[in-house]
Design a protein around this motif. Structure first.
Motif, PDB file in Angstrom:
ATOM      1  N   LEU A  85      -4.912  -2.995  12.746  1.00  8.27           N
ATOM      2  CA  LEU A  85      -3.697  -3.625  13.258  1.00  8.27           C
ATOM      3  C   LEU A  85      -4.031  -4.702  14.280  1.00  8.27           C
ATOM      4  CD1 LEU A  85      -0.993  -0.814  13.720  1.00  8.27           C
ATOM      5  CD2 LEU A  85      -0.740  -2.992  12.480  1.00  8.27           C
ATOM      6  N   LEU A  86      -4.973  -4.383  15.161  1.00  4.99           N
ATOM      7  CA  LEU A  86      -5.396  -5.374  16.152  1.00  4.99           C
ATOM      8  C   LEU A  86      -6.003  -6.600  15.476  1.00  4.99           C
ATOM      9  CD1 LEU A  86      -7.005  -3.053  18.869  1.00  4.99           C
ATOM     10  CD2 LEU A  86      -4.832  -4.284  19.024  1.00  4.99           C
ATOM     11  N   LEU A  87      -6.835  -6.373  14.465  1.00 10.09           N
ATOM     12  CA  LEU A  87      -7.452  -7.489  13.747  1.00 10.09           C
ATOM     13  C   LEU A  87      -6.406  -8.295  12.989  1.00 10.09           C
ATOM     14  CD1 LEU A  87     -10.657  -5.745  12.330  1.00 10.09           C
ATOM     15  CD2 LEU A  87     -10.563  -7.480  14.138  1.00 10.09           C
ATOM     16  N   ALA A  88      -5.465  -7.592  12.355  1.00 10.92           N
ATOM     17  CA  ALA A  88      -4.432  -8.287  11.581  1.00 10.92           C
ATOM     18  C   ALA A  88      -3.556  -9.152  12.480  1.00 10.92           C
ATOM     19  CB  ALA A  88      -3.571  -7.262  10.834  1.00 10.92           C
ATOM     20  N   ARG A  89      -3.230  -8.647  13.665  1.00  8.79           N
ATOM     21  CA  ARG A  89      -2.457  -9.449  14.624  1.00  8.79           C
ATOM     22  C   ARG A  89      -3.277 -10.631  15.129  1.00  8.79           C
ATOM     23  NH1 ARG A  89       2.110  -7.537  17.033  1.00  8.79           N
ATOM     24  NH2 ARG A  89       1.564  -8.596  18.982  1.00  8.79           N
ATOM     25  N   ARG A  90      -4.561 -10.388  15.353  1.00  5.86           N
ATOM     26  CA  ARG A  90      -5.430 -11.452  15.867  1.00  5.86           C
ATOM     27  C   ARG A  90      -5.543 -12.605  14.872  1.00  5.86           C
ATOM     28  NH1 ARG A  90      -7.977 -15.195  16.643  1.00  5.86           N
ATOM     29  NH2 ARG A  90      -9.867 -15.559  17.869  1.00  5.86           N
ATOM     30  N   LEU A  93      -7.411  11.999   7.848  1.00  2.00           N
ATOM     31  CA  LEU A  93      -6.286  11.761   8.748  1.00  2.00           C
ATOM     32  C   LEU A  93      -6.763  11.191  10.084  1.00  2.00           C
ATOM     33  CD1 LEU A  93      -3.348  11.923   9.527  1.00  2.00           C
ATOM     34  CD2 LEU A  93      -3.645  14.359  10.026  1.00  2.00           C
ATOM     35  N   LEU A  94      -7.755  11.833  10.691  1.00  2.00           N
ATOM     36  CA  LEU A  94      -8.252  11.369  11.980  1.00  2.00           C
ATOM     37  C   LEU A  94      -8.925  10.000  11.856  1.00  2.00           C
ATOM     38  CD1 LEU A  94      -9.727  14.728  13.322  1.00  2.00           C
ATOM     39  CD2 LEU A  94      -7.625  13.594  14.079  1.00  2.00           C
ATOM     40  N   ARG A  95      -9.730   9.851  10.820  1.00  2.00           N
ATOM     41  CA  ARG A  95     -10.390   8.561  10.599  1.00  2.00           C
ATOM     42  C   ARG A  95      -9.367   7.466  10.346  1.00  2.00           C
ATOM     43  NH1 ARG A  95     -14.130   7.382   5.369  1.00  2.00           N
ATOM     44  NH2 ARG A  95     -12.077   7.014   4.455  1.00  2.00           N
ATOM     45  N   GLY A  96      -8.330   7.806   9.589  1.00  2.00           N
ATOM     46  CA  GLY A  96      -7.312   6.820   9.238  1.00  2.00           C
ATOM     47  C   GLY A  96      -6.542   6.319  10.441  1.00  2.00           C
ATOM     48  N   VAL A  97      -6.202   7.227  11.354  1.00  2.00           N
ATOM     49  CA  VAL A  97      -5.460   6.826  12.555  1.00  2.00           C
ATOM     50  C   VAL A  97      -6.278   5.813  13.363  1.00  2.00           C
ATOM     51  CG1 VAL A  97      -4.560   7.629  14.761  1.00  2.00           C
ATOM     52  CG2 VAL A  97      -4.098   8.933  12.678  1.00  2.00           C
ATOM     53  N   THR A 156      -6.159  -4.567   3.223  1.00  2.00           N
ATOM     54  CA  THR A 156      -6.971  -3.474   3.743  1.00  2.00           C
ATOM     55  C   THR A 156      -6.145  -2.541   4.621  1.00  2.00           C
ATOM     56  OG1 THR A 156      -8.916  -4.915   3.715  1.00  2.00           O
ATOM     57  CG2 THR A 156      -9.062  -2.918   5.044  1.00  2.00           C
ATOM     58  N   LEU A 157      -5.301  -3.118   5.475  1.00  2.00           N
ATOM     59  CA  LEU A 157      -4.439  -2.306   6.341  1.00  2.00           C
ATOM     60  C   LEU A 157      -3.475  -1.467   5.516  1.00  2.00           C
ATOM     61  CD1 LEU A 157      -3.288  -1.522   9.107  1.00  2.00           C
ATOM     62  CD2 LEU A 157      -1.868  -3.601   9.010  1.00  2.00           C
ATOM     63  N   SER A 158      -2.908  -2.041   4.476  1.00  2.00           N
ATOM     64  CA  SER A 158      -1.983  -1.303   3.614  1.00  2.00           C
ATOM     65  C   SER A 158      -2.684  -0.112   2.968  1.00  2.00           C
ATOM     66  CB  SER A 158      -1.423  -2.232   2.530  1.00  2.00           C
ATOM     67  OG  SER A 158      -0.738  -3.323   3.095  1.00  2.00           O
ATOM     68  N   ALA A 159      -3.913  -0.323   2.512  1.00  2.00           N
ATOM     69  CA  ALA A 159      -4.668   0.769   1.890  1.00  2.00           C
ATOM     70  C   ALA A 159      -4.973   1.867   2.907  1.00  2.00           C
ATOM     71  CB  ALA A 159      -5.962   0.220   1.297  1.00  2.00           C
ATOM     72  N   ALA A 160      -5.341   1.474   4.121  1.00  2.00           N
ATOM     73  CA  ALA A 160      -5.638   2.467   5.163  1.00  2.00           C
ATOM     74  C   ALA A 160      -4.406   3.306   5.481  1.00  2.00           C
ATOM     75  CB  ALA A 160      -6.146   1.761   6.413  1.00  2.00           C
ATOM     76  N   ILE A 161      -3.249   2.673   5.559  1.00  2.00           N
ATOM     77  CA  ILE A 161      -2.008   3.408   5.832  1.00  2.00           C
ATOM     78  C   ILE A 161      -1.701   4.372   4.692  1.00  2.00           C
ATOM     79  CG2 ILE A 161       0.492   3.155   6.098  1.00  2.00           C
ATOM     80  CD1 ILE A 161      -0.058   0.506   7.552  1.00  2.00           C
ATOM     81  N   ALA A 162      -1.870   3.901   3.451  1.00  2.00           N
ATOM     82  CA  ALA A 162      -1.569   4.748   2.295  1.00  2.00           C
ATOM     83  C   ALA A 162      -2.472   5.977   2.256  1.00  2.00           C
ATOM     84  CB  ALA A 162      -1.728   3.935   1.010  1.00  2.00           C
ATOM     85  N   VAL A 163      -3.778   5.781   2.463  1.00  2.00           N
ATOM     86  CA  VAL A 163      -4.713   6.910   2.428  1.00  2.00           C
ATOM     87  C   VAL A 163      -4.421   7.883   3.567  1.00  2.00           C
ATOM     88  CG1 VAL A 163      -7.142   7.583   2.639  1.00  2.00           C
ATOM     89  CG2 VAL A 163      -6.512   5.605   1.243  1.00  2.00           C
ATOM     90  N   THR A 164      -4.060   7.360   4.723  1.00  2.00           N
ATOM     91  CA  THR A 164      -3.764   8.220   5.872  1.00  2.00           C
ATOM     92  C   THR A 164      -2.502   9.046   5.622  1.00  2.00           C
ATOM     93  OG1 THR A 164      -4.786   6.603   7.349  1.00  2.00           O
ATOM     94  CG2 THR A 164      -3.375   8.259   8.358  1.00  2.00           C
ATOM     95  N   LEU A 165      -1.479   8.438   5.036  1.00  2.00           N
ATOM     96  CA  LEU A 165      -0.269   9.194   4.704  1.00  2.00           C
ATOM     97  C   LEU A 165      -0.568  10.288   3.671  1.00  2.00           C
ATOM     98  CD1 LEU A 165       2.377   6.320   4.512  1.00  2.00           C
ATOM     99  CD2 LEU A 165       2.131   8.060   6.299  1.00  2.00           C
ATOM    100  N   ALA A 202      -4.376   3.290  -6.148  1.00  2.00           N
ATOM    101  CA  ALA A 202      -5.749   3.367  -6.643  1.00  2.00           C
ATOM    102  C   ALA A 202      -6.715   3.713  -5.517  1.00  2.00           C
ATOM    103  CB  ALA A 202      -6.146   2.041  -7.296  1.00  2.00           C
ATOM    104  N   GLU A 203      -6.459   3.187  -4.324  1.00  2.00           N
ATOM    105  CA  GLU A 203      -7.317   3.472  -3.173  1.00  2.00           C
ATOM    106  C   GLU A 203      -7.254   4.952  -2.799  1.00  2.00           C
ATOM    107  OE1 GLU A 203     -10.189   2.392  -1.064  1.00  2.00           O
ATOM    108  OE2 GLU A 203      -8.982   0.568  -1.191  1.00  2.00           O
ATOM    109  N   ILE A 204      -6.064   5.526  -2.890  1.00  2.00           N
ATOM    110  CA  ILE A 204      -5.915   6.960  -2.596  1.00  2.00           C
ATOM    111  C   ILE A 204      -6.749   7.783  -3.579  1.00  2.00           C
ATOM    112  CG2 ILE A 204      -4.299   8.902  -2.667  1.00  2.00           C
ATOM    113  CD1 ILE A 204      -2.159   6.958  -1.597  1.00  2.00           C
TER     114      ILE A 204
END
Length: 302
Positions: A53-58, A42-46, A182-191, A79-81
């Motif tokens: 998000l910053l990279l994706a916007r950039r 959870l902490l790592r995911g946040v 990658t961002l989608s996977a990070a959000i899924a694992v964090t949730l 699958a990532e979860i």
């Protein structure tokens, strides 16, 4: 076609990526002595989500994708979860080099499943390499002995989830930004980790633990970014074999940080897996090159 300079650069990026991923594993394993896996994720995911998000916007990666790709991204997130949970659970119970060595069989399992389920042509040479790789896995896990535990089963399940993840990724359109995936996977694992934390509980944070979690987040994010960059710079067949350098990092860091050193059979199994995996990647590259030969040249042996 990538040049030799591109391939050398890609190889360097891939080796840096593997180092970052392995250092992340060390941070997670060290933090898990005081924190639950759910809290670490959870902490790592946040932190990772904020950076991604910053990279994706950039890089303008935040965009709508076709419905087919959206479904594939959702399946990849699932699958990532599974991969994250089972791999890290096994990592906390087994020597880091053992878990890393077994995970190196993924190129073999991807080739196997691509042949069985996606209809990709695989000749006897790669079938032989796949068989050899599974022998190597047996030498490491040693089923039927006292060394084969529930954690051993977990790392094998993790291999299955990583294989599914990679196969799904191959089916996505090339127009889908890698950072978005990658961002989608990070959000899924964090949730997922929110629910896991509710079950496993929350522990007080100390400066040491905060540093470990922050280090884990930064290195895992760097690993993903570098791996994407590596595959975009050089030829896959030339760059991908350098993923096996993660095993060197796992051996060195496992010994230096945790005092772990694999048994001789583990070394033998790892050597077989690495050899079979490198051959499979190289052979796959050769076959893809041959299939671009103009019609009429005749089929080439595989």
């Amino acid at each position: 076609m990538s040049t030799d300079a591109d391939n050398r650069r890609g190889a360097g990026l891939m080796m840096a990526s593997m180092a970052a991923f392995t250092i992340n594993d060390v941070f997670v394993k060290a933090a898990a002595t005081d924190l639950s896996l759910g809290q670490i994720l959870l902490l790592r995911g946040v932190i990772a989500i904020a950076v991604l998000l910053l990279l994706a916007r950039r890089f303008h990666a935040l965009r709508r994708v076709p419905a087919r790709d959206a479904r594939l991204i959702a399946l990849r997130c699932a699958a990532e979860i599974g991969a994250a949970y089972f791999f890290l659970t096994a990592l906390l119970a087994l020597p880091i080099a053992n878990v890393t060595a077994i995970l190196q069989s993924v190129p073999l399992t991807v080739t196997l499943c691509a042949a069985l389920f996606l209809g990709e042509a695989v000749g006897w040479r790669r079938w032989s390499a796949i068989a050899a790789g599974f022998v190597g896995m047996l030498l490491i896990t040693r089923p039927g002995t006292g060394d084969f535990t529930l954690a051993s089963v977990y790392v094998l399940i993790a291999v299955g989830f990583v294989t599914l993840r990679d196969l799904v990724t191959r089916r996505m359109s090339v127009a889908v930004p890698s950072l978005l995936v990658t961002l989608s996977a990070a959000i899924a694992v964090t949730l997922f980790s929110v629910g896991l934390t509710a079950v496993q509980g929350w522990s007080p944070m100390t400066p040491r633990l905060s540093g470990l979690v922050l280090g884990s987040a930064l290195f895992v994010t760097a690993g993903y970014f570098l791996s994407v960059a590596a595959m975009r710079v050089g030829d896959v067949g030339a760059v991908a074999p350098f993923r096996y350098t993660s095993l060197i990092w796992a051996l060195v860091l496992g010994w230096a940080v945790f005092g772990e050193w694999p048994e001789p059979l583990t070394f033998a199994g790892a050597a077989i897996i690495v050899g079979a995996g490198v051959f499979t990647l190289r052979r796959g590259r050769a076959v893809r090159t041959q299939t671009r030969i103009p019609a009429g040249s005749g089929p080439r042996p595989r």
